[in-house]
Write a protein that holds these residues in place. Sequence first.
Motif, PDB file in Angstrom:
ATOM      1  N   ILE A 106       2.210 -31.686 -28.492  1.00 32.00           N
ATOM      2  CA  ILE A 106       1.675 -31.046 -29.696  1.00 32.00           C
ATOM      3  C   ILE A 106       2.775 -30.176 -30.298  1.00 32.00           C
ATOM      4  O   ILE A 106       3.178 -29.173 -29.706  1.00 32.00           O
ATOM      5  N   GLY A 107       3.290 -30.558 -31.447  1.00 33.10           N
ATOM      6  CA  GLY A 107       4.305 -29.770 -32.140  1.00 33.10           C
ATOM      7  C   GLY A 107       3.661 -28.917 -33.222  1.00 33.10           C
ATOM      8  O   GLY A 107       2.759 -29.373 -33.916  1.00 33.10           O
ATOM      9  N   ILE A 108       4.129 -27.672 -33.345  1.00 35.20           N
ATOM     10  CA  ILE A 108       3.556 -26.751 -34.331  1.00 35.20           C
ATOM     11  C   ILE A 108       4.678 -26.184 -35.190  1.00 35.20           C
ATOM     12  O   ILE A 108       5.640 -25.601 -34.682  1.00 35.20           O
ATOM     13  N   THR A 109       4.567 -26.356 -36.507  1.00 39.09           N
ATOM     14  CA  THR A 109       5.543 -25.781 -37.418  1.00 39.09           C
ATOM     15  C   THR A 109       4.826 -24.992 -38.503  1.00 39.09           C
ATOM     16  O   THR A 109       3.611 -25.067 -38.652  1.00 39.09           O
ATOM     17  N   GLY A 110       5.591 -24.224 -39.270  1.00 31.05           N
ATOM     18  CA  GLY A 110       5.026 -23.330 -40.281  1.00 31.05           C
ATOM     19  C   GLY A 110       5.750 -22.004 -40.237  1.00 31.05           C
ATOM     20  O   GLY A 110       6.481 -21.719 -39.283  1.00 31.05           O
ATOM     21  N   THR A 111       5.577 -21.179 -41.250  1.00 30.18           N
ATOM     22  CA  THR A 111       6.261 -19.882 -41.276  1.00 30.18           C
ATOM     23  C   THR A 111       5.608 -18.889 -40.332  1.00 30.18           C
ATOM     24  O   THR A 111       6.258 -18.272 -39.496  1.00 30.18           O
TER      25      THR A 111
END
Length: 490
Positions: A106-111
């Motif tokens: 599970i990859g999580i990106t965002g500011t």
Amino acid sequence: MRLSMVLEALDGCIKKMRNEVDPDLSGIQMDSRKVKPGDLFVAITGFQIDGHQFIEEALRKGASAVIGEIELDLAVPYVQVKDSRLALGRAASVFYNHPSRKHTVIGITGTNGKTTVAYIVKHILEHAGKSCSLLGTVSYMINDEVYKPSNTTPDALQIQELIAKSNDEFVVLEVSSHALKQYRIEGLEMDYGLFTNLSHDHLDYHPTIEDYFEAKTLMYNYMKPNGAGIVSRLSEWGDKLTHLLAVKEVPVYSIGYDEGNDLKIQDITLNGQTKFDIKLGETVYAVTFPSPGLHNVYNAAMAFLTAVKIGINPEVIIAALKSFPGVPGRFEMISHPEGATFIVDYAHTEDAIEYCLQAAKEHKAAKIKHIFGFRGDRDKSKREPMVKASAMLSDEFILTFDDLNGVPPEEMLNELKKLNDKFGSNKGLIIPDRTLAIQLAWENAKNGEWILITGKGPEKYKSDYELPASSDKETLFYLQKMNSKEKVIG
């Protein structure tokens, strides 16, 4: 593993091959100091150091092959490639036998929100009886062991090595824009790609916000054939990403306020407690979440939808959310003897500061005070919006030092004065020593006040300050201890 097997993964990346010998590789290294006999050494052109300068050292230590970007003629096989970073990720994935294929990744990106969402997802999975590794800003956790992180996202070699070491069923990974641009997740294959949000940050590295967004979208180039995106459509960037993934034919599940989303957030209550309803299809679930603030509603909703898609029963998810213990350095609450509440948080963008200060308002803080500063040699364009946000939402703020990163103290102090002159009015104060800024707030705290200390979260100080503490939390504990001693003496 033979060099030829590694080279098969570099198809399209190789420019030239010198010396066709096919040695058996004992390992892969990008740091010449770690090279052992039989290793493949990959020379990376860094921002400060060029790894090609250390090829001779790697050979002296017994490297049996080298990958690099410049043209060389060596005594061992040398593979000239277009991009060493890309080659490193692919080579490491092959060497460690494609470890991400053995886990649900599970990859999580965002500011904002990456760390909190990662911890919530891990908590839900473990509450449901699953085992889960986590690679992120606060720590790397593999097989119940905790490692100190080098970056939000490890380098390509370390990622493959850590995932190969993991015996856990799931791996949750925070993915930064820097990591995506630098091919740190090259060779990784993901089952779910989460996008939390996008706001003004890292524009010292990315020339525009559009470039920053495009970097985030690169994560979806690493999906497994049945992989899916989970996107927050609470901003225009989420809508934009949803359309982009549809073109790429990547399945997308979304959260938002509208009926068109897979998970609809509704009936939010933030008066002292965080409560909200989640609508999935025709079913509505009531959620209680211990972490305050609207932003944590969004974080919990992202984790909820992810867990549902994994196959966890919604009732199990609700129970897990209710018992979530929080994240080190993310809205950590510390009580003051006079009844004030101190908050330590990593918030270092305009949006994140607004979330924190708004959370204090939602919990009926009698008065809101804010202590923060700026990293030296980092994105200067976000400083003014951050101070403006604090001036609007807090009753008082103190501008102080963060990591100076080589910037002269006088230069940073001058910057703080300019910003305070512009937005401070009667609210702003400047105290360069971070520990003394916290001490002043501690000594003047009153019942019902909320004092937020943002920017560093759990990170250690890089500068020396007057009080004997190495982090914001340690400073508060020191003041707490001194206060207790004074009471005993008195």
